[in-house]
Scaffold this motif. Structure first.
Motif, mmCIF file in Angstrom:
data_model
loop_
_atom_site.group_PDB
_atom_site.id
_atom_site.type_symbol
_atom_site.label_atom_id
_atom_site.label_comp_id
_atom_site.label_asym_id
_atom_site.label_seq_id
_atom_site.Cartn_x
_atom_site.Cartn_y
_atom_site.Cartn_z
ATOM 1 N N ASP A 1 39.018 47.290 -25.661
ATOM 2 C CA ASP A 1 40.442 47.304 -25.318
ATOM 3 C C ASP A 1 40.687 46.792 -23.883
ATOM 4 O O ASP A 1 41.062 47.553 -22.996
ATOM 5 N N VAL A 2 40.439 45.517 -23.699
ATOM 6 C CA VAL A 2 40.640 44.904 -22.375
ATOM 7 C C VAL A 2 41.274 43.525 -22.530
ATOM 8 O O VAL A 2 41.223 42.924 -23.596
ATOM 9 N N LYS A 3 41.861 43.060 -21.428
ATOM 10 C CA LYS A 3 42.300 41.669 -21.353
ATOM 11 C C LYS A 3 41.317 40.933 -20.463
ATOM 12 O O LYS A 3 40.972 41.413 -19.394
ATOM 13 N N ILE A 4 40.858 39.776 -20.929
ATOM 14 C CA ILE A 4 39.858 39.015 -20.177
ATOM 15 C C ILE A 4 40.501 37.790 -19.540
ATOM 16 O O ILE A 4 41.340 37.128 -20.148
ATOM 17 N N GLU A 5 40.080 37.520 -18.301
ATOM 18 C CA GLU A 5 40.429 36.233 -17.713
ATOM 19 C C GLU A 5 39.154 35.401 -17.700
ATOM 20 O O GLU A 5 38.191 35.745 -17.002
ATOM 21 N N ARG A 6 39.140 34.332 -18.483
ATOM 22 C CA ARG A 6 37.942 33.490 -18.532
ATOM 23 C C ARG A 6 37.843 32.619 -17.283
ATOM 24 O O ARG A 6 38.854 32.255 -16.701
ATOM 25 N N ASN A 7 36.623 32.262 -16.906
ATOM 26 C CA ASN A 7 36.371 31.430 -15.719
ATOM 27 C C ASN A 7 37.133 31.968 -14.505
ATOM 28 O O ASN A 7 37.729 31.216 -13.735
ATOM 29 N N SER A 8 37.086 33.278 -14.367
ATOM 30 C CA SER A 8 37.926 33.987 -13.403
ATOM 31 C C SER A 8 37.614 33.666 -11.943
ATOM 32 O O SER A 8 38.482 33.732 -11.078
ATOM 33 N N PHE A 9 36.350 33.320 -11.672
ATOM 34 C CA PHE A 9 35.953 33.050 -10.284
ATOM 35 C C PHE A 9 35.883 31.555 -9.980
ATOM 36 O O PHE A 9 35.451 31.160 -8.906
ATOM 37 N N GLY A 10 36.282 30.721 -10.946
ATOM 38 C CA GLY A 10 36.264 29.284 -10.726
ATOM 39 C C GLY A 10 35.205 28.577 -11.558
ATOM 40 O O GLY A 10 34.673 29.138 -12.518
ATOM 41 N N ARG A 11 34.907 27.346 -11.167
ATOM 42 C CA ARG A 11 33.962 26.537 -11.922
ATOM 43 C C ARG A 11 32.530 26.774 -11.429
ATOM 44 O O ARG A 11 32.301 27.626 -10.569
ATOM 45 N N GLN A 12 31.579 25.974 -11.922
ATOM 46 C CA GLN A 12 30.166 26.226 -11.617
ATOM 47 C C GLN A 12 29.852 26.284 -10.124
ATOM 48 O O GLN A 12 29.068 27.098 -9.667
ATOM 49 N N LYS A 13 30.481 25.389 -9.337
ATOM 50 C CA LYS A 13 30.177 25.375 -7.900
ATOM 51 C C LYS A 13 30.519 26.718 -7.250
ATOM 52 O O LYS A 13 29.936 27.098 -6.248
ATOM 53 N N ASP A 14 31.466 27.442 -7.847
ATOM 54 C CA ASP A 14 31.872 28.751 -7.310
ATOM 55 C C ASP A 14 31.032 29.898 -7.881
ATOM 56 O O ASP A 14 31.243 31.052 -7.519
ATOM 57 N N SER A 15 30.127 29.595 -8.798
ATOM 58 C CA SER A 15 29.238 30.634 -9.341
ATOM 59 C C SER A 15 28.463 31.266 -8.184
ATOM 60 O O SER A 15 28.175 30.602 -7.199
ATOM 61 N N PHE A 16 28.153 32.557 -8.300
ATOM 62 C CA PHE A 16 27.558 33.227 -7.140
ATOM 63 C C PHE A 16 26.642 34.377 -7.538
ATOM 64 O O PHE A 16 26.699 34.872 -8.659
ATOM 65 N N GLU A 17 25.817 34.776 -6.578
ATOM 66 C CA GLU A 17 25.023 35.994 -6.717
ATOM 67 C C GLU A 17 25.517 36.982 -5.672
ATOM 68 O O GLU A 17 25.749 36.593 -4.526
ATOM 69 N N ALA A 18 25.693 38.227 -6.063
ATOM 70 C CA ALA A 18 26.117 39.254 -5.111
ATOM 71 C C ALA A 18 25.658 40.620 -5.580
ATOM 72 O O ALA A 18 25.416 40.825 -6.775
ATOM 73 N N GLU A 19 25.544 41.536 -4.625
ATOM 74 C CA GLU A 19 25.110 42.882 -4.981
ATOM 75 C C GLU A 19 26.269 43.658 -5.605
ATOM 76 O O GLU A 19 27.371 43.676 -5.074
ATOM 77 N N ILE A 20 25.976 44.268 -6.748
ATOM 78 C CA ILE A 20 26.969 45.013 -7.512
ATOM 79 C C ILE A 20 26.505 46.456 -7.629
ATOM 80 O O ILE A 20 25.315 46.722 -7.717
ATOM 81 N N SER A 21 27.471 47.369 -7.668
ATOM 82 C CA SER A 21 27.116 48.766 -7.859
ATOM 83 C C SER A 21 27.733 49.286 -9.161
ATOM 84 O O SER A 21 28.918 49.093 -9.414
#
Lengths: 205, 322
Positions: free
Chosen positions: A113-133
């Motif tokens: 039961d969610v609404k998704i925003e696809r490609n929410s952070f941008g295109r491939q160049k904006d792909s990233f690694e970050a620490e998540i909790s």
């Protein structure tokens, strides 16, 4: 009692999830098998399913073609735990929209039961690694690999938020469904896969 | 897990950003190679217009590759083939949700810069276009955007990986509708992989060093590849694929996915054929599904095709020796 866990093998990052589940089973000392599944018949025998990252439109359409989508929906409806990663999270959702293109016609399982925003952070160049909790499931630090990742823009009342990144929701849980916008299978950290395997074990009487 | 052999730490393409809350990295090997992982078991289709891109997306393509002309038309037109119009690439990016790739000339650093700036999801440094540098490929570690390169042999593939390619496609002969070269090259790569793997398993380091010299790549990359017994990046088949059976056969030879160039949009039944090639790629292990896919196309509407022996221009040879 042997656990039977499957990775949906229509398209995408199948092998890496297969290996992560193998590693999880052995680290937890749980008796179980992992298989790559495509057909309704294979899926009907599972105790738990991973829907991996890939292209959600393609995975949805091709699972529709061979009847797998219907069986997945029935199985999850009757309580089978499922782990949706990136494209898998999109497929599990009730509603999905692309950040640039807007509404898209694509087959969805209509369970989470969610609404998704696809490609929410941008295109491939904006792909990233970050620490998540993911505090609610006891994982305080995880290297999140976000590849053209979606995010959750709205949640229903039964949905628990597991993780956020810069105000965007990137992991959720609703009963027997767990989903992440990032790719744990691309890291050597098996804690999320272990958490899912444990969920599958606990779901068995 | 993705082996990161040949990884260059702190390359220019890797960007680290930090504020008081979080620190993030972009353009890492995991992100670039990981992007290619998401395409696995899928079909990437060559397109020249928004209309074709939408047909490809609807058919279940995992990505589209934007060109100015389809490879068979490049062949007919002759002259110099360059990167596609930015305006068309942009228009396609605005209209499909799947990733968009575009080709630049071999060694043409500034065509690559322009494509990276346009924000395409992957750049193909391609032999279909006229090479701009006979001696150097692009140093792809300098880019945050991932690259795919063609290869006809293990040495060629590993040299491209060493330059920073995040994905390989074994070359066929583009624009011919003839799958023979693609089959030859994937079999050659497989043979060479088997051979270095057996050397690795035998523990003969001296022989492995000799192989590295022959392949013209660093020892560490050869060792890592020999250990896992496959290319350290995702490998698709490309060049001359025209029918569902072509695609299924290449999948059975161990390719991770398929690039289709002229085969779809040069056929008269493009829409049906696009769908059929996706079906055959997804379900290549199931003979009845491949038959169903093959039944969807009409052979009389396939691209006519060319015999590779008669060709004056062999695109596959471009950039192969360096």
């Amino acid at each position: 009692m042997t656990l039977n866990i499957g990775v949906l093998a229509i398209q995408g990052d199948v092998t890496e999830n297969f290996l992560s589940v193998m590693a999880s089973l052995s680290e937890l000392g749980i008796d179980g098998t992992v298989s790559q599944v495509k057909t309704a018949e294979q899926i009907s025998k599972l105790d738990g399913l991973i829907i991996p990252g890939g292209e959600s439109t393609m995975i949805g359409q091709m699972s529709l073609v061979n009847g797998a989508l219907k069986t997945i929906k029935e199985k999850i409806g009757s309580g089978m735990p499922v782990f949706g990663i990136c494209a898998g999270m999109i497929l599990l959702s009730k509603n999905s929209k692309d950040r640039v293109v807007g509404d898209v016609e694509q087959p969805l399982l209509d369970l989470l039961d969610v609404k998704i925003e696809r490609n929410s952070f941008g295109r491939q160049k904006d792909s990233f690694e970050a620490e998540i909790s993911l505090e609610p499931i006891g994982i305080s630090s995880f290297n999140g690999v976000f590849i053209r990742a979606p995010s959750v823009s709205e949640v229903g009342k039964d949905v628990q938020i597991l993780a956020k990144f810069e105000e965007k929701i990137v992991s959720v849980k609703q009963g027997n469904i767990i989903a992440t916008a990032f790719h744990p299978e691309l890291t050597r950290d098996t804690s999320l896969h272990k958490s899912f395997v444990q969920m599958v074990k606990d779901s068995k009487p | 897990m993705i082996p990161l052999s040949g990884d260059i730490p702190n390359s220019k393409g890797e960007i680290k950003e930090a504020n008081e809350m979080t620190s993030i990295s972009r353009g890492t090997s995991t992100l670039k190679r990981g992007f290619a992982h998401m395409l696995k078991n899928g079909v990437v289709m060559d397109v020249t217009t928004v209309e074709q891109a939408l047909i490809a997306e609807e058919a279940g393509a995992v990505s589209v590759m934007v060109l100015d002309k389809l490879p068979s038309d490049v062949r007919k037109a002759g002259g110099v083939a360059r990167t596609a119009s930015i305006r068309i690439i942009q228009e396609i990016m605005d209209n499909v949700t799947i990733p968009v790739m575009a080709k630049c000339r071999i060694g043409h650093v500034y065509e690559a810069n322009v494509l990276a700036e346009t924000n395409v999801d992957m750049i193909d440094e391609s032999e279909v276009l006229t090479p701009a540098d006979e001696y150097h490929h692009i140093w792809k570690w300098d880019y945050t955007t991932p690259f795919v390169n063609g290869a006809r042999s293990l040495g060629e593939a590993l040299r491209r990986v060493e330059e920073g390619a995040a994905m390989i496609r074994t070359k066929g002969e583009p624009g011919t509708g003839n799958v023979a070269e693609a089959i030859t090259h994937i079999k050659k790569v497989n043979d060479e992989l088997r051979s270095i793997k057996s050397i690795y398993d035998s523990g003969d380091k001296q022989d492995l060093v000799k192989m590295a010299r022959e392949l013209k790549v660093s020892y560490s990359l050869v060792e890592e590849t020999a250990k896992i017994g496959r290319l350290p990046v995702v490998n698709f088949a490309a060049g001359g694929i025209a029918t569902p059976a072509d695609a299924a056969y290449l999948m059975s030879l161990g390719c991770d996915g398929i690039f289709v160039g002229s085969g779809i949009f040069k056929a008269e039944d493009a829409k049906e054929r696009a769908r059929a090639v996706v079906l055959a790629t997804t379900f290549w292990e199931e003979p009845d599904k491949v038959k169903e896919a093959q039944k969807m196309i009409d052979e009389r509407q396939s691209i006519l095709g060319l015999d590779v022996k008669d060709l004056e221009l062999k695109m596959q040879e471009r950039g192969g020796t360096v």
